[in-house]
Structure formats: C-alpha cells, structure tokens
Scaffold this active site. Structure first.
Site, PDB file in Angstrom:
ATOM      1  N   VAL A 318       0.844  -1.191   0.000  1.00  0.00           N
ATOM      2  CA  VAL A 318       0.000   0.000   0.000  1.00  0.00           C
ATOM      3  C   VAL A 318       0.883   1.246   0.000  1.00  0.00           C
ATOM      4  O   VAL A 318       1.740   1.408   0.872  1.00  0.00           O
ATOM      5  CB  VAL A 318      -0.936   0.024   1.224  1.00  0.00           C
ATOM      6  CG1 VAL A 318      -1.863   1.235   1.167  1.00  0.00           C
ATOM      7  CG2 VAL A 318      -1.738  -1.273   1.300  1.00  0.00           C
ATOM      8  N   CYS A 319       0.677   2.124  -0.972  1.00  0.00           N
ATOM      9  CA  CYS A 319       1.375   3.402  -1.070  1.00  0.00           C
ATOM     10  C   CYS A 319       2.884   3.186  -0.983  1.00  0.00           C
ATOM     11  O   CYS A 319       3.463   2.464  -1.787  1.00  0.00           O
ATOM     12  CB  CYS A 319       0.841   4.355  -0.020  1.00  0.00           C
ATOM     13  SG  CYS A 319       1.292   6.080  -0.281  1.00  0.00           S
ATOM     14  N   ALA A 320       3.566   3.787  -0.009  1.00  0.00           N
ATOM     15  CA  ALA A 320       5.011   3.606   0.117  1.00  0.00           C
ATOM     16  C   ALA A 320       5.371   2.146   0.362  1.00  0.00           C
ATOM     17  O   ALA A 320       6.434   1.682  -0.063  1.00  0.00           O
ATOM     18  CB  ALA A 320       5.552   4.483   1.238  1.00  0.00           C
ATOM     19  N   GLY A 322       3.867  -0.266  -1.060  1.00  0.00           N
ATOM     20  CA  GLY A 322       3.828  -0.850  -2.393  1.00  0.00           C
ATOM     21  C   GLY A 322       5.111  -0.595  -3.162  1.00  0.00           C
ATOM     22  O   GLY A 322       5.579  -1.448  -3.927  1.00  0.00           O
TER      23      GLY A 322
END
Length: 594
Positions: A318-320, A322
């Site tokens: 998720v986000c960073a 990811g």
C-alpha cells in the site's frame, strides 16, 4: 494520537458509527491526502520567491493578461455594487453556506467581491504563458494569500460565527480562545483537525482480533484470527506504508479491509512498522533504509510460511509499502525466488514523472536540503510533515478548522479517519533519502538503475500476476502515475480505478453508496488500440474501461479467489511452536507516539 483535552462538546456532535458514511467525505479525503504522500518535500522559501519572480516577470512580458482580467474585475465589481451580479461560490465550498451570504445585502456583496477578486487573481496565472511547474508554483503561492484573506476567516466577516457568539452570549468566543491556547501549547499553533478521544486502539479502531507472532526492531508481524470454518491455504502478507500507521487498513468494524479479507477466508498477516522517532525506537532507527524494510519483509514472509506451512503467499503493498514491495519483488525475480504468488498494489506511485501536486515542488536543491535536514535530526518529523502538507490545502486543512475551533468555539470533528491521520509517524532519515533519490531519478521505472539488497531491479522480470488500484481524485499518487505498472511488470496486470481519493479509495467497504470503480474485465489491459502504438496509455485505458457501482473490494476478492489456493480447515490457534503469540493485536509498535 493528538488529544483534545479541556474541550467543550459542540452542540449536536456525534461520533460516526462503524459503517456509517460520514457526511464530509471530501474533508476527510483532503486531510488524508495531505499527509500520505511518499514525497515529504514542499515549496521552500527560495522556491516561493522564485515563483513570485517568475509570476511578476510573466506579467511584465504579457501585460495584456493583467489588463484583461483587471477590466473584467472592474466590470464585475460594478455589477456587484448595484446588485446585478450572478457570481456564485462553488457548491462544495462550505464557507458560504450560511443564508446571510445570500440574504444580507452587505454580506452578499462582500462575498461576491472576494470571489470576483480571487478568480481574477488566479485567472491572470492561467492566462500567462508559463511552463507547467512555474504555473503550479505561482498558483500555490497565490492560493496561500487568497485563502488567508477570505472574509470568513475573521469574526466580523463570518455571519455564522457572529450569530453563534450572540446565541451563546459570548461563550463560543471564550471556548475558541481556550482552543487556540491549547493548540499553541500542544499542536504547534496549528488548528487541531480531530477530536481523537472516542477512538481507542484495539477497541474502536484496529479492533480485528489477532496476535503478534514475530517481531524485530523494525516491525511486528500480526496474524489475524480466522472467522470462517475454512481458509485459503495460500496466506496474504500486507506491507502498509512506512509513513503512516497500518490501521487505516483495519480502521473500524464494518470499514476494515482486514476484516473483509478474513471474512472471505483469507489468512492475513500484517506488518506493523515501528515508529523510529518514538522513545522505544533503537539508536540506529535513523539508519533504517529501503533495504532494511525489504529485508524485514523477507524475514516476515519466512515466518508466515513456517506458521501456515504454505510454500508461497500473496502480497499486498500500500502506497510507500507498495513501492517497497515492487523493489523487493524485483530483487527476488533475479534469484528466481517465487515465495510470492501474486501482488496487489494499492495507490502506489511508480512513475514520478507524471505531474502531481506534490511532484510540482520537487527539485534537486529542495530534495538535497530535505535530506540534509532529516539526516541531521535522524528522522523526518511526522508532525512537521503534517504541517507542511496542510498548507498545500489551506482552505480545507487550516482555515476550515480555524473557523470551526476558534471563531465558532466548537470541537474539531470526531472522525476515525482523521484520528488515524493525526496519529503521526516519523520517517527514518535513510529511508527518506532513498525515497528522495527514487523520486528525482525515477529509478524504479528504469531497469537496472535501482538496487535492492544488492540486486539491480528490473520490474519486467517480475512475472507474478498483479492487481493495481488507482484512485480517480488522488492528488498524492495520481492514478496515471500508478498505471505504468501495466507496462513495467512482466506478468498479467489487472488495473482498477476506484472512485474517490487516496485514502477513501482504501476505506471502501461493500455497500458503500458512493463507491464505484472502473475495469477492463474481459479485455486485455495490455492490448493497444493501435498495433504500432504498443500498449495503451492511461487515457486510452480509461476510454475503454467500464464503470461498475459498488466497491472494488468485492472485485478484488473475486480476483484473489483462484490465486489463494484450495480451502482447508481453519486452525483454532494462532502462531506455531517456533513462533508463538507474543501479545494480542494490535501490538505495541502501533501505540508508540512521537
């Protein structure tokens, strides 16, 4: 979390029940988007002055733009004076909701005059022939000024605040003064965004049952308790963003992604990152870099395999988190290590060259200064980062709360998402530096330029199936910057575009009346519209994609089903002999504050 002690309860205050759709989703989305970027830089004073100089230079070179807007403004002010102007505020702009702005002739003219002037000022920038980055920077500088001088930010210029002062016989002003004093002492003189008192870790938020089954200095690994008689044999490991606490994915019963996965028979394991700026962090926390987090994820995956007996697992980044997952997969691909069967990327920015609000303020001098500062202090302060990003959206994230807390004398709202947002996390200096280098060089998109655990990464060698989610109104990780995974990854990629913004796309339970998403189900997302053009662009994909009502969560569960393995009887106990439960979820690391 930021507590709001010694606050009076505003009339009619209610706490959103689990699953309830909060009435001000736009506000929540804006607040979260302001904090969850992976690029902790902003417009420096030098950049601000340079933007002002470029704006002034543009006006001098193109005086007709200023003249035309000036003439239009003069004419508009004349119509306002005689009461014939039809200028109206944006329907979503809550500053002008009070009836006095329509019914009182003085306030009506005051509001219209401000709107006319504001639009004229920004219109001059639109008319100038400036490059995109200079134009966006100039707009940012002007926005700070125009939003600050709005009449609604003053007591006399805010009819709702004056009315409340009369109705409460001045009590609202006394309460507002006390709130301001509290924020000066406890919140760095910034208006508090949330009353976090109703939200208690392990009770009303981060409440999905489970246990910590492994930990090192960087992370705890949480295994969640199955709620179904049978579970998929292939577990899932979740890598949340390092820049926030994990529980946005386990926010509240009925609004928890973890709860949703567990209810569909998935064995879910969550990494909960340590807060490097907390009292419990180690002396070496500042040196935790990209490789440190990737190595921790590898160690955690070994624990997951030992506990479940599975040869491989699915991965969610998720986000960073990811971004870290992508590099880790590139490293494993070189060694032909197939411990991850599939990967899901949620609002993960891959291509840093795609224009975005935050990317507008990236330059090598600013990045170098940000890196020097974080190295000097050991960490990038989460609270300071929140302050920086708040000023990127001053009306939503500063003046809105200024009016509510100080002029109206009310408590800030009690929203679980905003409470999570205020639960700040520091970022290690070394990881900050790695993210900055990745941003300036866009190295993750260039095979061989980014190294993870000593391996040159080429995402084209990652052949696992990928599920990629972008959010249509995400300004931190624009969906067009998430889309390049379609081109970069070597396996089959399912791209899904969710409605709403950066975090509201994640908190998207089944039955969400405002939820929708786009897919190209039944179509190959990598098939171009023109044989000579190769793979489609993001806009070409959008033209072909079909709109579906509801939550992408349900579509994702369907995508995961054939990739999660056969069903088997769920075990009654968590952990294993080698890795017994250490403590109940949500664990200790998530409770550490800065």
């Amino acid at each position: 979390m930021t507590q709001t002690e010694n606050r009076t309860e505003p009339e009619g205050t209610t706490v959103a029940e689990p699953g309830e759709q909060q009435s001000d989703l736009e506000l929540v989305e804006a607040a979260i988007e302001a904090l969850t970027g992976v690029l902790p830089v902003a417009l420096s004073p030098t950049q601000g002055l340079a933007a002002a100089r470029r704006l002034a230079g543009g006006v001098l070179r193109q005086p007709t733009a200023l003249t035309r807007r000036g003439v239009d403004l003069t004419a508009q002010l004349a119509r306002i004076a005689v009461g014939t102007s039809s200028i109206e505020p944006d329907r979503k702009d809550a500053r002008w909701k009070d009836p006095a702005w329509q019914e009182n002739p003085v306030y009506r003219r005051l509001g219209q005059s401000y709107l006319a002037w504001n639009r004229a000022v920004h219109g001059v920038v639109e008319d100038l022939d400036l490059d995109e980055k200079s134009k966006l920077r100039a707009q940012f500088v002007l926005k700070l000024v125009t939003e600050t001088v709005a009449p609604t930010n003053t007591l006399l210029g805010n009819p709702a605040a004056l009315r409340r002062a009369r109705e409460t016989r001045g009590r609202s002003l006394v309460d507002g003064a006390r709130h301001a004093l509290h924020d000066v002492k406890k919140n760095g003189a910034m208006p508090s965004m949330v009353d976090s008192r109703p939200f208690v870790l392990g009770e009303t938020i981060a409440a999905t049952p489970g246990a910590v089954v492994w930990k090192n200095e960087i992370a705890e690994l949480i295994q969640y308790t199955p709620t179904t008689g049978t579970v998929h044999e292939r577990p899932m490991l979740v890598m949340p963003p390092q820049i926030n606490k994990y529980y946005v994915l386990d926010l509240a019963p009925g609004r928890s992604m973890v709860e949703h996965l567990v209810s569909h028979g998935h064995q879910v394991f969550m990494l909960s990152w340590a807060n490097p700026g907390s009292d419990t962090a180690t002396d070496t926390a500042a040196s935790w870099d990209y490789d440190s987090y990737a190595r921790t994820a590898l160690e955690a995956s070994d624990v997951v395999r030992e506990i479940t007996g599975a040869d491989d697992m699915n991965l969610l980044g998720v986000c960073a988190g990811g971004i870290t997952a992508a590099g880790l997969l590139g490293h494993l691909a070189t060694a032909d290590d197939r411990r991850f069967h599939s990967v899901t990327f949620l609002v993960t920015l891959i291509d840093f060259e795609v224009p975005s609000q935050v990317g507008t303020f990236i330059s090598k001098p600013v990045v170098a200064a940000a890196r020097r500062r974080s190295r000097k202090e050991g960490v990038l302060s989460g609270r300071e980062l929140a302050r920086v990003f708040a000023w990127l959206r001053p009306n939503d994230l500063v003046w809105n709360y200024w009016v509510n807390n100080y002029l109206m004398g009310k408590n800030p709202p009690a929203f679980d998402v905003l409470a999570w947002n205020a639960d700040a996390v520091d970022l290690p200096a070394a990881l900050h530096a790695d993210f900055m280098s990745m941003a300036t060089d866009n190295s993750l998109t260039r095979p061989g330029e980014f190294r993870v655990l000593g391996t040159a990464v080429d995402l084209g060698r990652v052949t696992q199936d990928s599920y990629v989610v972008g959010a249509v109104t995400d300004h931190i990780c624009p969906w067009r910057a998430c889309y390049p995974v379609v081109d970069l990854m070597g396996g089959e990629v399912e791209f899904v575009l969710s409605s709403q913004g950066h975090i509201q796309a994640l908190i998207n339970p089944s039955g969400n009346p405002k939820g929708s998403y786009r897919t190209t189900d039944g179509d190959d997302p990598a098939a171009g519209t023109d044989d000579s053009a190769g793979k489609p662009t993001a806009d070409e994909w959008f033209e072909r994609a079909q709109l579906h009502e509801g939550s992408w969560w349900d579509h994702w569960v369907g995508w995961l089903e054939p990739r999660a393995g056969a069903k088997r009887r769920a075990r009654k106990t968590l952990g294993s002999t080698a890795h017994p439960p250490v403590e109940d979820a949500p664990g200790s690391y998530v409770r550490a504050t800065v």
